[in-house]
Design an enzyme around this catalytic site. Structure first.
Site, PDB file in Angstrom:
ATOM      1  N   ASP A 119       0.833  -0.828   0.214  1.00  0.00           N
ATOM      2  CA  ASP A 119       0.212  -0.169   0.070  1.00  0.00           C
ATOM      3  C   ASP A 119       1.026   1.113  -0.061  1.00  0.00           C
ATOM      4  OD1 ASP A 119       1.238  -0.730   2.536  1.00  0.00           O
ATOM      5  OD2 ASP A 119      -1.497  -0.892   3.589  1.00  0.00           O
ATOM      6  N   GLU A 128      -5.853   3.376   3.321  1.00  0.00           N
ATOM      7  CA  GLU A 128      -6.674   4.097   4.583  1.00  0.00           C
ATOM      8  C   GLU A 128      -7.481   4.946   4.490  1.00  0.00           C
ATOM      9  OE1 GLU A 128      -4.940   3.685   7.321  1.00  0.00           O
ATOM     10  OE2 GLU A 128      -2.544   3.676   7.048  1.00  0.00           O
TER      11      GLU A 128
END
Length: 377
Positions: free
Chosen positions: A70, A129
């Site tokens: 990520d 997120e």
């Protein structure tokens, strides 16, 4: 010189440019610059929104192995004294995604320059997120065309020492959902409460009621959490509030409990409407599917790690944290593991400062595991 020093330097450069979900333009450009410096006959690169797919060719592939990193940061003002602090005021790589990216580039470089049998698909995923990039990335045409046979990923663990790897079969990360509840009543002068419907009182009553859901509606042998982290309402001290907003999260170890918890929340909010003569709305925002490690693949990886002399395996417990890698592992079998980085401060903390020696540990372990996996498939 440490052979992994270039990737430590890459981590430091990435640490300077944290960007939130789907705004990772500088991050994407930095990653692409590095990827495009590699032999073009060994790697095929495609962009997806602010993310990247990079497929490294194997020598005689029978499958595609997937690896996800990520890439987004958080809206947190950094409070470290590092020489390479965030250059983006109000933003920070406070969840270790800068390490995740540099490790992925290190593994990718290893399989580019020292090919393994199978193809490896590296996914640099935006918006972990929020609002959640894994599910749409999996649904993309690129992923479906290059769909891996199995997939793996890691997440840094500040509480664990460098040289440790922790994971488990089955559930590793919980089901998570954001929660936003808006209440609208009737405001007015503090001297005439009988002419109003006070949403501060309604909100306080609702918060108390919500806490009973875990105690009385969830199996005691299961686990769930409802947290209301923020309440807003009203304008000044002598005006009864017409509106109030509750913001929080729901976390459960089972999908069934998540469904039940939401049903009870909705029932309680309907009761608040009746009891306080108000209107309401509920928004679950960003929802993440549980990370459920494939049993056979995870056990195989754990057995492999146990046989290595440079790392220590820890069998971890399930955590109530959320990770949208769950959507990838739901679609494709595989596993995630924790990487020890030994930081005094934890994830999402403004002073998080991982030990960079963990970068080389991860590159070496995963690269060697991929090679071993190809040889034993």
């Amino acid at each position: 010189m440490n052979s992994y020093q270039p990737f430590i330097e890459i981590r430091r450069e990435l640490h300077k440019i944290p960007e939130v979900g789907y705004k990772e333009e500088k991050t994407q450009a930095f990653l692409l610059q590095y990827l495009n410096s590699l032999p073009e006959d060994r790697i095929e690169i495609k962009t997806w929104k602010t993310g990247i797919f990079a497929k490294v060719k194997g020598t005689n592939p029978s499958q595609i192995i997937g690896y996800r990193a990520d890439i987004d940061g958080l809206p947190i003002t950094e409070e470290t004294d590092l020489a390479f602090t965030s250059a983006h005021t109000g933003y920070m790589h406070a969840c270790g995604h800068d390490l995740h990216m540099s490790i992925a580039l290190g593994i990718l470089s290893e399989v580019v320059h020292n090919p393994i049998t199978d193809d490896v698909l590296f996914m640099f995923q935006p918006a972990e997120e929020g609002p959640g990039g894994a599910e749409p990335m999996v649904q993309s045409d690129i992923y479906q065309a290059w769909k891996p046979s199995f997939i793996l990923a890691l997440h840094i663990a500040p509480e664990l020492p460098v040289g440790s790897i922790a994971t488990k079969e089955g559930l590793l990360f919980a089901n998570t959902s954001e929660l936003y509840i808006d209440l609208v009543g009737k405001g007015g002068h503090a001297a005439f409460p009988h002419n109003t419907n006070d949403m501060i009182v309604a909100a306080c009553s609702l918060v108390t009621q919500l806490q009973s859901i875990i105690a009385r509606n969830v199996d005691p042998l299961d686990s769930a959490v409802i947290t209301i982290g923020k309440i807003t309402g009203g304008t000044v001290q002598n005006i009864i509030a017409e509106k109030a907003r509750l913001e929080g999260t729901i976390r459960t170890l089972s999908a069934e409990s998540m469904k039940k918890v939401k049903e009870r929340i909705e029932g309680m909010v309907r009761g608040i409407e009746v009891g306080y003569s108000c209107k309401s709305s509920i928004d679950y925002g960003c929802m993440y599917h549980q990370v459920y490690n494939h049993h056979e693949m995870t056990r195989e990886f754990m057995t492999y790690v146990e046989q290595q002399t440079n790392v220590k395996l820890i069998e971890s417990k399930a955590a109530m944290t959320g990770e949208d890698f769950g959507y990838m592992i739901k679609d494709t079998p595989g596993f995630m593991f924790w990487l020890g980085v030994e930081s005094e401060y934890g994830l999402h903390h403004a002073k998080l400062s991982p030990n960079e020696e963990a970068i080389g540990v991860a590159i070496e372990v995963v690269s060697n595991y991929l090679r071993w996996k190809c040889d034993h498939s």
